[in-house]
Design a protein around this motif. Structure first.
Motif, PDB file in Angstrom:
ATOM      1  N   ASN A  52      -8.846   8.641  -0.136  1.00 32.24           N
ATOM      2  CA  ASN A  52     -10.260   8.285  -0.132  1.00 32.24           C
ATOM      3  C   ASN A  52     -10.858   8.667  -1.480  1.00 32.24           C
ATOM      4  O   ASN A  52     -11.039   9.849  -1.768  1.00 32.24           O
ATOM      5  CB  ASN A  52     -10.989   9.006   1.000  1.00 32.24           C
ATOM      6  N   LEU A  92      -7.845   2.717 -10.562  1.00 33.77           N
ATOM      7  CA  LEU A  92      -8.993   2.498  -9.685  1.00 33.77           C
ATOM      8  C   LEU A  92      -9.757   1.245 -10.095  1.00 33.77           C
ATOM      9  O   LEU A  92      -9.796   0.895 -11.277  1.00 33.77           O
ATOM     10  CB  LEU A  92      -9.940   3.696  -9.761  1.00 33.77           C
ATOM     11  N   GLY A  94       0.813  -1.212   0.000  1.00 36.86           N
ATOM     12  CA  GLY A  94       0.000   0.000   0.000  1.00 36.86           C
ATOM     13  C   GLY A  94       0.846   1.261   0.000  1.00 36.86           C
ATOM     14  O   GLY A  94       2.017   1.245  -0.372  1.00 36.86           O
ATOM     15  N   LYS A 142     -13.579  -0.942  -8.926  1.00 36.35           N
ATOM     16  CA  LYS A 142     -14.747  -1.065  -8.049  1.00 36.35           C
ATOM     17  C   LYS A 142     -14.556  -2.248  -7.131  1.00 36.35           C
ATOM     18  O   LYS A 142     -14.137  -3.328  -7.555  1.00 36.35           O
ATOM     19  CB  LYS A 142     -16.026  -1.259  -8.863  1.00 36.35           C
ATOM     20  N   THR A 143     -14.877  -2.051  -5.855  1.00 34.43           N
ATOM     21  CA  THR A 143     -14.756  -3.142  -4.886  1.00 34.43           C
ATOM     22  C   THR A 143     -16.129  -3.708  -4.501  1.00 34.43           C
ATOM     23  O   THR A 143     -16.201  -4.728  -3.865  1.00 34.43           O
ATOM     24  CB  THR A 143     -14.037  -2.663  -3.618  1.00 34.43           C
ATOM     25  N   ASP A 173     -11.462   1.407  -4.950  1.00 33.68           N
ATOM     26  CA  ASP A 173     -10.128   1.284  -4.389  1.00 33.68           C
ATOM     27  C   ASP A 173      -9.110   1.798  -5.398  1.00 33.68           C
ATOM     28  O   ASP A 173      -9.206   1.513  -6.591  1.00 33.68           O
ATOM     29  CB  ASP A 173      -9.833  -0.197  -4.080  1.00 33.68           C
ATOM     30  N   CYS A 174      -8.148   2.582  -4.908  1.00 30.39           N
ATOM     31  CA  CYS A 174      -7.026   3.000  -5.742  1.00 30.39           C
ATOM     32  C   CYS A 174      -5.893   2.037  -5.427  1.00 30.39           C
ATOM     33  O   CYS A 174      -5.252   2.131  -4.391  1.00 30.39           O
ATOM     34  CB  CYS A 174      -6.621   4.439  -5.439  1.00 30.39           C
ATOM     35  N   TRP A 175      -5.637   1.096  -6.323  1.00 29.35           N
ATOM     36  CA  TRP A 175      -4.670   0.035  -6.051  1.00 29.35           C
ATOM     37  C   TRP A 175      -3.268   0.348  -6.557  1.00 29.35           C
ATOM     38  O   TRP A 175      -2.304  -0.327  -6.212  1.00 29.35           O
ATOM     39  CB  TRP A 175      -5.154  -1.296  -6.608  1.00 29.35           C
TER      40      TRP A 175
END
Length: 155
Positions: free
Chosen positions: A115, A151, A109, A153-154, A121-123
């Motif tokens: 945020n 990015l 990370g 979607k989670t 999620d910004c992976w």
């Protein structure tokens, strides 16, 4: 599809926290009374967006967004003949590089949370310095960093 505005808002908040200075979206930031704030500050520009993550398993849940942050130095308020300088612009840019800073203990990370909205999620984050400008007439010097956020979607 991932909405851009929550990502932009989250990225703006992160830059404000890292630089401890205001950030404007596509314009000079304003104070609580709607007046332009004096430098130093950052101007954040949303740039390209792609909803194709270039993978064989592209399921339409990924987005790649690019931003440009222009870190603006300037004269010090109340000090006649002061000028924005390279040191101030580079200090702001150094703070902006912390967007991609990794934990020193080697954990996964990024050091500073981003945020980007519920269910997103910004992976991956990338940054590259894109130069800067100077304007001796305005006593302003800038440093520029371009960011790319990956990015997904989670939910």
């Amino acid at each position: 599809m991932i909405d851009r505005l929550p990502v932009t808002d989250g990225f703006k908040e992160l830059l404000e926290a890292l630089t401890e200075r205001p950030v404007g979206r596509r314009s000079i930031p304003l104070d609580a009374n709607g007046h332009p704030v004096p430098p130093p500050y950052t101007i954040l520009y949303p740039l390209d967006r792609s909803d194709d993550d270039n993978t064989l398993a592209d399921n339409g849940k990924a987005t790649i967004v690019d931003y440009q942050a222009t870190f603006v130095s300037g004269p010090l308020v109340g000090i006649p003949d002061s000028r924005g300088g390279d040191e101030q612009a580079q200090w702001m840019a150094d703070r902006g590089w912390k967007v991609v800073e990794r934990p020193t203990d080697g954990s996964p990370g990024y050091t500073h949370a981003l945020n980007v909205g519920a269910g997103v999620d910004c992976w991956r984050r990338e940054a590259r310095e894109a130069g800067g400008t100077d304007d001796p007439n305005d006593a302003i010097i800038t440093s520029v960093i371009r960011y790319r956020l990956y990015l997904t979607k989670t939910a």
